[in-house]
Design a protein around this motif. Sequence first.
Motif, PDB file in Angstrom:
ATOM      1  N   SER A  22       0.872  -1.208   0.153  1.00 60.43           N
ATOM      2  CA  SER A  22      -0.087   0.015  -0.001  1.00 60.43           C
ATOM      3  C   SER A  22       0.724   1.267  -0.145  1.00 60.43           C
ATOM      4  N   GLY A  23       0.362   2.318  -0.709  1.00 55.37           N
ATOM      5  CA  GLY A  23       1.114   3.493  -0.700  1.00 55.37           C
ATOM      6  C   GLY A  23       0.899   4.087  -2.002  1.00 55.37           C
ATOM      7  N   THR A  24       1.701   5.238  -2.606  1.00 59.90           N
ATOM      8  CA  THR A  24       1.500   5.718  -3.513  1.00 59.90           C
ATOM      9  C   THR A  24       2.719   5.975  -4.509  1.00 59.90           C
ATOM     10  N   ALA A  25       2.540   6.341  -5.622  1.00 63.48           N
ATOM     11  CA  ALA A  25       3.566   6.454  -6.672  1.00 63.48           C
ATOM     12  C   ALA A  25       3.195   8.078  -7.339  1.00 63.48           C
ATOM     13  N   GLN A  26       4.405   8.478  -7.606  1.00 61.83           N
ATOM     14  CA  GLN A  26       4.333   9.735  -8.258  1.00 61.83           C
ATOM     15  C   GLN A  26       5.379  10.126  -9.135  1.00 61.83           C
ATOM     16  N   VAL A  27       4.957  10.818 -10.496  1.00 63.95           N
ATOM     17  CA  VAL A  27       5.939  11.252 -11.359  1.00 63.95           C
ATOM     18  C   VAL A  27       5.853  12.681 -11.523  1.00 63.95           C
ATOM     19  N   ASN A  28       6.760  13.555 -11.294  1.00 62.85           N
ATOM     20  CA  ASN A  28       6.927  14.800 -11.325  1.00 62.85           C
ATOM     21  C   ASN A  28       7.860  15.460 -12.259  1.00 62.85           C
ATOM     22  N   TYR A  29       7.180  16.152 -13.190  1.00 61.94           N
ATOM     23  CA  TYR A  29       7.967  17.043 -14.191  1.00 61.94           C
ATOM     24  C   TYR A  29       7.873  18.432 -14.075  1.00 61.94           C
ATOM     25  N   THR A  30       8.974  18.962 -14.462  1.00 62.00           N
ATOM     26  CA  THR A  30       8.782  20.223 -14.749  1.00 62.00           C
ATOM     27  C   THR A  30       7.905  20.832 -15.829  1.00 62.00           C
ATOM     28  N   LEU A  31       7.359  21.974 -15.684  1.00 65.51           N
ATOM     29  CA  LEU A  31       6.767  22.285 -16.866  1.00 65.51           C
ATOM     30  C   LEU A  31       7.134  22.433 -18.167  1.00 65.51           C
ATOM     31  N   PRO A  32       8.630  23.025 -18.202  1.00 64.47           N
ATOM     32  CA  PRO A  32       9.145  22.962 -19.782  1.00 64.47           C
ATOM     33  C   PRO A  32       9.421  21.414 -20.326  1.00 64.47           C
ATOM     34  N   LEU A  33       9.926  20.779 -19.123  1.00 65.86           N
ATOM     35  CA  LEU A  33       9.908  19.386 -19.785  1.00 65.86           C
ATOM     36  C   LEU A  33       8.741  18.609 -20.351  1.00 65.86           C
ATOM     37  N   ALA A  34       7.517  18.761 -19.272  1.00 69.56           N
ATOM     38  CA  ALA A  34       6.379  18.193 -20.011  1.00 69.56           C
ATOM     39  C   ALA A  34       6.006  18.727 -21.153  1.00 69.56           C
ATOM     40  N   ASN A  35       6.130  20.238 -21.464  1.00 67.41           N
ATOM     41  CA  ASN A  35       5.749  20.759 -22.856  1.00 67.41           C
ATOM     42  C   ASN A  35       6.742  20.062 -23.839  1.00 67.41           C
ATOM     43  N   ARG A  36       8.006  19.814 -23.748  1.00 70.79           N
ATOM     44  CA  ARG A  36       8.750  19.220 -24.494  1.00 70.79           C
ATOM     45  C   ARG A  36       8.444  17.682 -24.732  1.00 70.79           C
ATOM     46  N   MET A  37       8.170  17.062 -23.850  1.00 70.78           N
ATOM     47  CA  MET A  37       7.905  15.750 -24.058  1.00 70.78           C
ATOM     48  C   MET A  37       6.701  15.585 -24.778  1.00 70.78           C
ATOM     49  N   THR A  38       5.740  16.458 -24.582  1.00 68.81           N
ATOM     50  CA  THR A  38       4.228  16.424 -25.214  1.00 68.81           C
ATOM     51  C   THR A  38       4.547  16.785 -26.880  1.00 68.81           C
ATOM     52  N   ARG A  74      -0.660  22.521 -26.181  1.00 71.36           N
ATOM     53  CA  ARG A  74      -1.829  22.955 -25.523  1.00 71.36           C
ATOM     54  C   ARG A  74      -1.824  22.271 -24.098  1.00 71.36           C
ATOM     55  N   GLU A  75      -2.183  23.168 -23.070  1.00 75.13           N
ATOM     56  CA  GLU A  75      -2.360  22.538 -21.714  1.00 75.13           C
ATOM     57  C   GLU A  75      -3.012  21.224 -21.647  1.00 75.13           C
ATOM     58  N   PRO A  76      -4.319  21.249 -22.259  1.00 73.90           N
ATOM     59  CA  PRO A  76      -4.802  19.735 -22.095  1.00 73.90           C
ATOM     60  C   PRO A  76      -4.075  18.688 -22.646  1.00 73.90           C
ATOM     61  N   ASP A  77      -3.218  18.787 -23.797  1.00 77.32           N
ATOM     62  CA  ASP A  77      -2.254  17.831 -24.207  1.00 77.32           C
ATOM     63  C   ASP A  77      -1.059  17.624 -23.256  1.00 77.32           C
ATOM     64  N   VAL A  78      -0.730  18.500 -22.884  1.00 81.15           N
ATOM     65  CA  VAL A  78       0.377  18.430 -21.818  1.00 81.15           C
ATOM     66  C   VAL A  78      -0.095  17.646 -20.605  1.00 81.15           C
ATOM     67  N   LEU A  79      -1.164  17.885 -20.159  1.00 80.43           N
ATOM     68  CA  LEU A  79      -1.601  17.164 -18.922  1.00 80.43           C
ATOM     69  C   LEU A  79      -1.919  15.692 -19.444  1.00 80.43           C
ATOM     70  N   ASP A  80      -2.416  15.435 -20.731  1.00 74.82           N
ATOM     71  CA  ASP A  80      -2.917  14.277 -21.059  1.00 74.82           C
ATOM     72  C   ASP A  80      -1.431  13.403 -21.278  1.00 74.82           C
ATOM     73  N   PRO A 136      -5.346   7.766 -11.850  1.00 74.40           N
ATOM     74  CA  PRO A 136      -4.135   8.743 -11.479  1.00 74.40           C
ATOM     75  C   PRO A 136      -4.981  10.073 -11.306  1.00 74.40           C
ATOM     76  N   ALA A 137      -4.554  10.891 -10.695  1.00 74.63           N
ATOM     77  CA  ALA A 137      -4.749  12.412 -10.466  1.00 74.63           C
ATOM     78  C   ALA A 137      -3.331  13.256 -11.016  1.00 74.63           C
ATOM     79  N   VAL A 138      -3.597  13.777 -12.173  1.00 72.43           N
ATOM     80  CA  VAL A 138      -2.502  14.633 -12.874  1.00 72.43           C
ATOM     81  C   VAL A 138      -2.812  16.269 -12.529  1.00 72.43           C
ATOM     82  N   GLU A 139      -2.108  16.899 -11.981  1.00 69.60           N
ATOM     83  CA  GLU A 139      -2.348  18.367 -11.611  1.00 69.60           C
ATOM     84  C   GLU A 139      -1.241  19.085 -11.586  1.00 69.60           C
ATOM     85  N   PHE A 140      -1.424  20.364 -11.943  1.00 69.99           N
ATOM     86  CA  PHE A 140      -0.105  21.490 -11.647  1.00 69.99           C
ATOM     87  C   PHE A 140       0.109  21.666  -9.972  1.00 69.99           C
TER      88      PHE A 140
END
Lengths: 156, 127
Positions: A53-69, A80-86, A115-119
């Motif tokens: 039992s526990g939690t797992a998290q993946v944590n990106y900076t905003l520029p990296l998330a944008n680049r990945m997307t 676009r922000e919805p695409d980045v979150l997705d 999953p919960a995905v949030e800024f």
Amino acid sequence: MQDMVAAAIKLATLEVFALMVGVDIIAEPHRQSGWPALGTNIVSSFRLSGSISGTAQVNYTLPLANRMTCQMLQIEPPAREPDVLDAAGEVANMIVGNVKNSLENRWGPIHIGTPAVEFTVDSGEKPQAMRMSFRCCGDIFTVSVAFQEDTPRWDN
Amino acid sequence: MGTTILVVDDSSTVRKIIQRCLRQAELGISEVCEAGNGREALELLGQRRVDAVLSDINMPQMDGIQLLTALRGSQQWNHLPVLIISTEAGAEAVIDAVSKGASGYIKKPFTASEIHDQLGPLLKASG
């Protein structure tokens, strides 16, 4: 247990980034404490239940998330922000899913919650957490698995 | 008439990646349509002909296993090839999907060649 979790995180993350994101990443040596906070980022969180039992998290900076997307969708920045979150959420989902698959082989069935995905602002270290950082495109992201404090196997 | 594939996944990113892999797989696919969950997939299937379905498992409203069960329970789509693409890689998940009629199973993350190797024979057999 700690080494096993670290190995599972490393393997899953390298595989997902190689096959789905299409960029090279470098895993930093794992450790349990002393991580720098990443500030305001995109954080994907998953509850784990079942044999552990526990939690797992993946944590990106905003520029990296944008680049990945942009890389995954093969578009010009900015995404676009919805695409980045997705995209961020789905990459995290694959990483955590594959970590789960590795740990299940040893410990039995594990269920991953929706999953919960949030800024959000990085909330810092959690007890009983294995957190690994990876370098990607001149930036850093982290993958962590935190177990509930009564997890008996953590110090084994 | 060209080959049409239906991609079912709640992530628009994954749907785009699968589309790209389908192009790279060089299976002569002329059209790819998309749905965000099993319910949308069934609505789309009611409107047009599709030659195969690639579906995730974990989706809101109607998941991939529920979609698979609905397809296998219908006269119209009973023989439609359905390839599951999911992060669930345990033996139980695979056995469950196959027992409910999945034509194949691919674990995420995946490559275009994995899609080619599993989907190619299915399209040939049904063509």
